[in-house]
Design a protein around this motif. Structure first.
Motif, PDB file in Angstrom:
ATOM      1  N   ALA A  34       0.819  -1.207   0.000  1.00  0.00           N
ATOM      2  CA  ALA A  34       0.000   0.000   0.000  1.00  0.00           C
ATOM      3  C   ALA A  34       0.856   1.262   0.000  1.00  0.00           C
ATOM      4  O   ALA A  34       0.587   2.219  -0.742  1.00  0.00           O
ATOM      5  CB  ALA A  34      -0.936  -0.007   1.209  1.00  0.00           C
ATOM      6  N   ARG A  38       1.082   4.044  -2.903  1.00  0.00           N
ATOM      7  CA  ARG A  38       0.712   5.419  -2.532  1.00  0.00           C
ATOM      8  C   ARG A  38       1.812   6.407  -2.904  1.00  0.00           C
ATOM      9  O   ARG A  38       1.534   7.533  -3.343  1.00  0.00           O
ATOM     10  CB  ARG A  38       0.453   5.502  -1.020  1.00  0.00           C
ATOM     11  N   VAL A  55      -6.113  -1.121  -6.665  1.00  0.00           N
ATOM     12  CA  VAL A  55      -5.866  -0.600  -5.322  1.00  0.00           C
ATOM     13  C   VAL A  55      -6.113   0.892  -5.231  1.00  0.00           C
ATOM     14  O   VAL A  55      -6.720   1.379  -4.276  1.00  0.00           O
ATOM     15  CB  VAL A  55      -4.430  -0.947  -4.872  1.00  0.00           C
ATOM     16  N   THR A  56      -5.636   1.657  -6.214  1.00  0.00           N
ATOM     17  CA  THR A  56      -5.779   3.109  -6.130  1.00  0.00           C
ATOM     18  C   THR A  56      -7.239   3.543  -6.231  1.00  0.00           C
ATOM     19  O   THR A  56      -7.600   4.604  -5.728  1.00  0.00           O
ATOM     20  CB  THR A  56      -4.967   3.799  -7.238  1.00  0.00           C
ATOM     21  N   GLY A  59      -9.248   0.840  -1.864  1.00  0.00           N
ATOM     22  CA  GLY A  59      -8.253   0.320  -0.941  1.00  0.00           C
ATOM     23  C   GLY A  59      -8.557  -1.067  -0.419  1.00  0.00           C
ATOM     24  O   GLY A  59      -7.667  -1.718   0.146  1.00  0.00           O
ATOM     25  N   VAL A  62      -6.231  -4.075  -1.348  1.00  0.00           N
ATOM     26  CA  VAL A  62      -4.870  -4.245  -0.845  1.00  0.00           C
ATOM     27  C   VAL A  62      -4.706  -5.628  -0.209  1.00  0.00           C
ATOM     28  O   VAL A  62      -3.702  -6.320  -0.435  1.00  0.00           O
ATOM     29  CB  VAL A  62      -4.519  -3.147   0.183  1.00  0.00           C
ATOM     30  N   GLY A 136      -5.376  -0.188   3.526  1.00  0.00           N
ATOM     31  CA  GLY A 136      -6.019   0.253   2.293  1.00  0.00           C
ATOM     32  C   GLY A 136      -7.050   1.337   2.555  1.00  0.00           C
ATOM     33  O   GLY A 136      -7.138   2.324   1.810  1.00  0.00           O
ATOM     34  N   PHE A 140      -6.284   4.870   0.750  1.00  0.00           N
ATOM     35  CA  PHE A 140      -6.975   4.958  -0.529  1.00  0.00           C
ATOM     36  C   PHE A 140      -8.482   5.088  -0.303  1.00  0.00           C
ATOM     37  O   PHE A 140      -8.987   4.783   0.786  1.00  0.00           O
ATOM     38  CB  PHE A 140      -6.687   3.718  -1.383  1.00  0.00           C
ATOM     39  N   VAL A 142     -12.358   4.071  -0.355  1.00  0.00           N
ATOM     40  CA  VAL A 142     -13.048   2.797  -0.132  1.00  0.00           C
ATOM     41  C   VAL A 142     -14.494   2.963  -0.572  1.00  0.00           C
ATOM     42  O   VAL A 142     -15.157   3.942  -0.220  1.00  0.00           O
ATOM     43  CB  VAL A 142     -12.988   2.380   1.347  1.00  0.00           C
TER      44      VAL A 142
END
Length: 270
Positions: A34, A38, A55-56, A59, A62, A136, A140, A142
């Motif tokens: 992560a 990031r 992922v970006t 989150g 992750v 995550g 990031f 969610v």
């Protein structure tokens, strides 16, 4: 008697610094993933483990990405350390004789040791998923999750599916735990049992990757390790979960019987 022996085993196992260090190392995998994403200028589309590109945007992926990274080496490594130490560790410390003097019995002790290793499998898989979900969510956005079938599920259902994936991975490691238990009954040197267990895992994955041994693939305990992606379909496909559980049960039965046969006749001199 059995429950008290099991609780004692679990308490000792999860209070050891080595066990805690193994769990911390597993938790570090999703954290490193992560943080690296990031800090990176781009997520590296098309490169890296499965689900990394997501992922970006969300989150929650992750934890799943970290499992993909951890399954081939890190999870078998930690399970090999714990399972390989079950009997050999007690023998090397001179405590096995005292455990057998107690009315626990060899069969009961062997079952307790295996259940302890199985509990670690559950803890290891949960550690990766929970640590990944938390880091995550911290780094990031969610939101609703788009599954492999293209449909979208809400966050609550996604979290339940990630827990199901953790359960799938834990089940996947149960056969390896039985193998480690067997190797642990063969020696009084824990490092030897650990190395043999980890080597067995590597060999299984190599054979599973060779097309020349395709006839053997369905019988390898690592064959279904990555099939947890079926849980991220809509509707969920549980066929691979059942096939994986059945395969692991076979390894537990075979290597559990081998471990019992060996341990039943093992001379305990220290």
């Amino acid at each position: 008697m059995f429950s008290s022996l099991l609780l004692s085993e679990l308490r000792i196992l999860f209070s050891r610094r080595r066990t805690l260090a193994l769990l911390v190392a597993l938790a570090a995998i999703p954290i490193l993933i992560a943080v690296a994403i990031r800090l990176a200028s781009s997520p590296g589309t098309g490169r890296g483990p499965a689900f990394l590109d997501q992922v970006t945007q969300n989150g929650l992926f992750v934890g799943v990405s970290a499992l993909v990274v951890a399954i081939p080496l890190f999870l078998p490594l930690t399970v090999g350390v714990v399972a390989g130490d079950t009997i050999a560790g007690e023998a090397s410390h001179g405590t096995l004789r005292y455990l057998l003097v107690a009315p626990a019995g060899r069969a009961r002790l062997l079952v307790v040791k295996y259940l302890g290793a199985a509990a670690f499998c559950i803890a290891a898989a949960l550690t990766v998923v929970i640590a990944g979900t938390l880091i995550g969510a911290a780094l990031f956005p969610v939101g609703p999750v788009t599954v492999l079938s293209g449909t979208t599920i809400d966050v609550g259902e996604a979290l339940l599916r990630f827990l199901a994936i953790a359960a799938y991975v834990a089940v996947s490691l149960l056969g390896l735990s039985a193998i480690g238990l067997f190797f642990s009954t063969l020696t009084n040197v824990p490092v030897g049992a650990m190395a043999a267990t980890i080597s067995f895992s590597v060999a299984s994955q190599i054979l599973d990757a060779l097309p020349q041994t395709e006839w053997l693939h369905p019988w390898l305990f690592s064959h279904y390790w990555f099939s947890f992606a079926d849980i991220l379909r809509d509707p969920v496909s549980w066929a691979s979960f059942g096939d994986n559980a059945l395969l692991q049960a076979g390894y537990i039965a075979v290597f559990g019987a081998l471990a019992f046969g060996r341990f039943l006749t093992k001379d305990v001199l220290a």
